[in-house]
Design a protein around this motif. Structure first.
Motif, PDB file in Angstrom:
ATOM      1  N   TRP A 259      -3.712  16.157  12.805  1.00 50.65           N
ATOM      2  CA  TRP A 259      -3.586  15.524  10.611  1.00 50.65           C
ATOM      3  C   TRP A 259      -2.563  14.919  10.664  1.00 50.65           C
ATOM      4  O   TRP A 259      -2.968  13.601  10.243  1.00 50.65           O
ATOM      5  N   VAL A 260      -1.387  15.379  11.312  1.00 51.76           N
ATOM      6  CA  VAL A 260      -0.436  14.473  11.040  1.00 51.76           C
ATOM      7  C   VAL A 260      -0.221  13.292  11.913  1.00 51.76           C
ATOM      8  O   VAL A 260      -0.046  11.892  10.593  1.00 51.76           O
ATOM      9  N   VAL A 261      -1.039  13.176  13.301  1.00 49.82           N
ATOM     10  CA  VAL A 261      -1.158  12.009  13.744  1.00 49.82           C
ATOM     11  C   VAL A 261      -2.469  11.051  12.827  1.00 49.82           C
ATOM     12  O   VAL A 261      -1.874   9.427  12.953  1.00 49.82           O
ATOM     13  N   ALA A 262      -3.412  11.918  12.380  1.00 51.34           N
ATOM     14  CA  ALA A 262      -4.144  10.766  11.821  1.00 51.34           C
ATOM     15  C   ALA A 262      -3.553   9.780  10.100  1.00 51.34           C
ATOM     16  O   ALA A 262      -4.251   9.288  10.068  1.00 51.34           O
ATOM     17  N   ARG A 263      -3.202  11.084   9.420  1.00 52.60           N
ATOM     18  CA  ARG A 263      -2.219  10.886   8.287  1.00 52.60           C
ATOM     19  C   ARG A 263      -1.179   9.543   8.350  1.00 52.60           C
ATOM     20  O   ARG A 263      -1.498   8.747   7.893  1.00 52.60           O
ATOM     21  N   CYS A 264      -0.756   9.741   9.866  1.00 51.06           N
ATOM     22  CA  CYS A 264       0.309   8.635   9.461  1.00 51.06           C
ATOM     23  C   CYS A 264      -0.544   7.438   9.943  1.00 51.06           C
ATOM     24  O   CYS A 264      -0.433   6.296   9.029  1.00 51.06           O
ATOM     25  N   ARG A 265      -2.076   7.172  10.466  1.00 52.45           N
ATOM     26  CA  ARG A 265      -2.857   5.991  10.440  1.00 52.45           C
ATOM     27  C   ARG A 265      -3.503   5.456   9.355  1.00 52.45           C
ATOM     28  O   ARG A 265      -3.333   4.002   9.170  1.00 52.45           O
ATOM     29  N   ILE A 266      -3.786   6.223   8.441  1.00 53.44           N
ATOM     30  CA  ILE A 266      -4.838   6.052   7.216  1.00 53.44           C
ATOM     31  C   ILE A 266      -3.212   5.296   6.105  1.00 53.44           C
ATOM     32  O   ILE A 266      -3.365   4.389   5.916  1.00 53.44           O
ATOM     33  N   LEU A 267      -2.496   5.991   6.410  1.00 49.00           N
ATOM     34  CA  LEU A 267      -0.876   5.421   6.078  1.00 49.00           C
ATOM     35  C   LEU A 267      -0.358   4.340   6.166  1.00 49.00           C
ATOM     36  O   LEU A 267      -0.309   2.780   5.295  1.00 49.00           O
ATOM     37  N   ASP A 268      -0.714   3.803   7.580  1.00 49.48           N
ATOM     38  CA  ASP A 268      -0.657   2.394   7.958  1.00 49.48           C
ATOM     39  C   ASP A 268      -1.781   1.628   7.286  1.00 49.48           C
ATOM     40  O   ASP A 268      -1.282   0.364   6.878  1.00 49.48           O
ATOM     41  N   ALA A 269      -2.873   1.863   7.278  1.00 54.10           N
ATOM     42  CA  ALA A 269      -4.058   0.433   6.349  1.00 54.10           C
ATOM     43  C   ALA A 269      -3.511   1.201   5.356  1.00 54.10           C
ATOM     44  O   ALA A 269      -3.588   0.153   4.980  1.00 54.10           O
ATOM     45  N   ALA A 270      -3.509   1.900   4.513  1.00 54.01           N
ATOM     46  CA  ALA A 270      -2.469   1.523   3.340  1.00 54.01           C
ATOM     47  C   ALA A 270      -1.235   0.892   2.863  1.00 54.01           C
ATOM     48  O   ALA A 270      -2.110  -0.173   2.004  1.00 54.01           O
ATOM     49  N   ALA A 271      -0.791   0.356   3.799  1.00 55.26           N
ATOM     50  CA  ALA A 271       0.284  -0.180   3.676  1.00 55.26           C
ATOM     51  C   ALA A 271      -0.322  -2.576   4.008  1.00 55.26           C
ATOM     52  O   ALA A 271       0.187  -2.493   3.294  1.00 55.26           O
ATOM     53  N   VAL A 272      -1.218  -1.798   4.312  1.00 53.96           N
ATOM     54  CA  VAL A 272      -1.868  -3.019   4.857  1.00 53.96           C
ATOM     55  C   VAL A 272      -2.944  -3.530   3.523  1.00 53.96           C
ATOM     56  O   VAL A 272      -2.111  -4.598   3.098  1.00 53.96           O
ATOM     57  N   ALA A 273      -3.333  -2.878   2.951  1.00 51.56           N
ATOM     58  CA  ALA A 273      -4.201  -2.901   1.999  1.00 51.56           C
ATOM     59  C   ALA A 273      -3.152  -3.439   0.533  1.00 51.56           C
ATOM     60  O   ALA A 273      -3.222  -4.011  -0.463  1.00 51.56           O
ATOM     61  N   HIS A 274      -1.998  -2.749   0.532  1.00 51.04           N
ATOM     62  CA  HIS A 274      -1.161  -2.599  -0.290  1.00 51.04           C
ATOM     63  C   HIS A 274      -0.213  -4.086  -0.192  1.00 51.04           C
ATOM     64  O   HIS A 274      -0.044  -4.813  -1.534  1.00 51.04           O
ATOM     65  N   ARG A 275      -0.283  -4.806   0.611  1.00 55.31           N
ATOM     66  CA  ARG A 275      -0.030  -6.322   0.952  1.00 55.31           C
ATOM     67  C   ARG A 275      -0.591  -7.589   0.210  1.00 55.31           C
ATOM     68  O   ARG A 275      -0.547  -8.301  -0.259  1.00 55.31           O
ATOM     69  N   GLY A 276      -1.953  -6.886  -0.154  1.00 54.16           N
ATOM     70  CA  GLY A 276      -2.816  -7.834  -0.839  1.00 54.16           C
ATOM     71  C   GLY A 276      -3.638  -8.964  -0.323  1.00 54.16           C
ATOM     72  O   GLY A 276      -4.303  -9.820  -1.106  1.00 54.16           O
ATOM     73  N   ASP A 277      -3.514  -9.521   1.222  1.00 52.09           N
ATOM     74  CA  ASP A 277      -3.625 -10.132   1.391  1.00 52.09           C
ATOM     75  C   ASP A 277      -5.404  -9.707   1.967  1.00 52.09           C
ATOM     76  O   ASP A 277      -5.322  -9.035   2.267  1.00 52.09           O
ATOM     77  N   PRO A 278      -6.410 -11.186   2.337  1.00 54.60           N
ATOM     78  CA  PRO A 278      -7.573 -10.680   3.108  1.00 54.60           C
ATOM     79  C   PRO A 278      -7.154  -9.846   4.539  1.00 54.60           C
ATOM     80  O   PRO A 278      -6.285  -9.900   5.010  1.00 54.60           O
ATOM     81  N   VAL A 279      -7.940  -8.451   4.819  1.00 51.77           N
ATOM     82  CA  VAL A 279      -7.585  -7.877   5.918  1.00 51.77           C
ATOM     83  C   VAL A 279      -8.807  -7.430   6.314  1.00 51.77           C
ATOM     84  O   VAL A 279     -10.364  -8.164   6.094  1.00 51.77           O
ATOM     85  N   ASP A 280      -8.746  -7.983   7.892  1.00 53.19           N
ATOM     86  CA  ASP A 280      -9.818  -8.705   9.416  1.00 53.19           C
ATOM     87  C   ASP A 280      -9.633  -6.749   9.539  1.00 53.19           C
ATOM     88  O   ASP A 280      -9.034  -5.589  10.303  1.00 53.19           O
TER      89      ASP A 280
END
Length: 270
Positions: A214-235
């Protein structure tokens, strides 16, 4: 009431765990402050939330592998790690302050397995044996954030903490999972920690309160959220591969379970 500013280099936690941060910034005041030197090994930071709202507002936060103790409704409440999204409805005017413990950092106060707190929110007195109401009252009646943090640590001082060298090991393992994007499976984390997966699972159950998968998976979701928060288009397909997901669909399902919306929808909203 404006919160004090954190000094440069102070712990910041994981700000990307606060969802819809632009909307949150318009509705609530949020600050994070370092713990004093006597608690800095166990407490990552103190956090403050203040609000003065004309209408009710609901804030969602992505749960992390940290135990929180927060002043709410006249008590200090211990928040165990939850698998479900955390939402808090705020209205009127008010504030709260909490202590966010490092992964493993609450075990020396609890003096027992942290897994027993999973999915629970309980008054601190029930699990720590010291009446929490005076400290909660001091925090909720205070107008100064530093005074709130002092009251919180005064309560922690009353509880005390047992020496426990395993805390540093657990903290380092979770930090590794948070910072190293190449870690995508619990087995990898166990290998990096020079232990069996079963030993890692037992260690996390005792000290973190939830399993390493769970910990490892949650860290990667937070990484994805950080990318989303930049506001730029994402691949998203490329990001899914970078974060160790089988494909974009896998990332989308995992992200949606935690956040409530697919990543691209969330990016546009956030």
């Amino acid at each position: 009431m404006a919160p004090v500013s954190s000094p440069p280099g102070s712990p910041a936690g994981k700000p990307d765990a606060i969802l819809h941060p632009s909307e949150a910034a318009r509705r609530i005041d949020v600050d994070r402050m370092p713990a004093s030197s006597r608690w800095a090994r166990l407490v990552d930071y103190h956090w403050y939330v203040g609000w003065a709202l004309d209408e009710p507002y609901e804030q969602q936060v992505v749960p992390q592998p940290r135990i929180h103790v927060a002043a709410e409704h006249g008590r200090l409440l211990v928040h165990g790690i939850s698998r479900v999204p955390f939402r808090r409805r705020l209205d009127g005017t008010g504030h709260t302050l909490g202590a966010a413990f490092f992964p493993g950092g609450f075990r020396p106060l609890l003096r027992g397995p942290v897994s027993g707190l999973a999915g629970r929110v309980v008054p601190a007195a029930e699990v720590l044996g010291v009446d929490d109401r005076p400290a909660a009252r001091a925090i909720l009646d205070a107008a100064d954030v530093n005074a709130m943090a002092t009251a919180m640590e005064g309560y922690l001082d009353e509880v005390g903490a047992d020496p426990d060298p395993a805390v540093d090991e657990v903290r380092a393992l979770v930090a590794l999972a948070e910072d190293d994007r190449t870690l995508i499976r619990a087995e990898q984390l166990a290998e990096r920690g020079s232990m069996s997966l079963r030993s890692l699972q037992r260690l996390f159950g005792e000290y973190v309160g939830i399993g390493p998968k769970w910990v490892v998976a949650r860290c990667r979701i937070l990484d994805a959220a950080a990318v989303a928060h930049r506001g730029d288009p994402v691949d998203w397909a490329a990001l899914a591969a970078d974060l160790g997901f089988a494909d974009q669909a896998h990332l989308t399902r995992a992200f949606t379970r935690v956040v409530g919306t697919p990543p691209e929808t969330y990016r546009k909203e956030a």
